[in-house]
Design a protein around this motif. Structure first.
Motif: not given
Length: 123
Positions: A38-60
């Motif tokens: 899987r490849m995910c695109v994180l947009a500008p201004y993405t926070t850790n909480n937003m990244a976790q929501s997109t990825l499905g797991f925590p990542w700093d």
């Protein structure tokens, strides 16, 4: 500039050059790590909480990329199972990658297509 992956560095210039050189399509398999599902695109201004929501797991993402304070990059995150296999900081001037409602793409959806305006989507 380079993107990082576990165990080393991946030159991001080749991705930007590929995006600029290719007329209409680019295989993600040619830019990602050897193993990803899987490849995910994180947009500008993405926070850790937003990244976790997109990825499905925590990542700093904040510590690793600083994207939460930046509007000049995307972060492409290549995931294998529930772990980051590799990530790339992608300059926005290399091509807009958010012209899709989906932020994560399965390996089977591995081709980027450029529209008439020069923006990239995965279909």
């Amino acid at each position: 500039m380079v993107g990082c992956r576990m165990g080393g560095l991946f030159p991001q210039r080749s991705l930007v050059a590929d995006l600029q050189a290719n007329d209409r399509e680019l295989s993600l398999a040619s830019i990602g790590p050897n193993t990803w599902n899987r490849m995910c695109v994180l947009a500008p201004y993405t926070t850790n909480n937003m990244a976790q929501s997109t990825l499905g797991f925590p990542w700093d993402v904040e510590v690793r990329t600083g994207i939460e304070k930046r509007d000049d990059i995307y972060v492409l995150v290549f995931v294998n199972e529930d772990q980051v296999a590799m990530y790339l900081k992608m300059p926005r001037h290399g091509g807009d990658l958010l012209h899709s409602e989906t932020l994560c793409f399965e390996f089977s959806d591995e081709t980027l297509y450029r529209d008439e305006l020069g923006n990239w989507t995965i279909q």
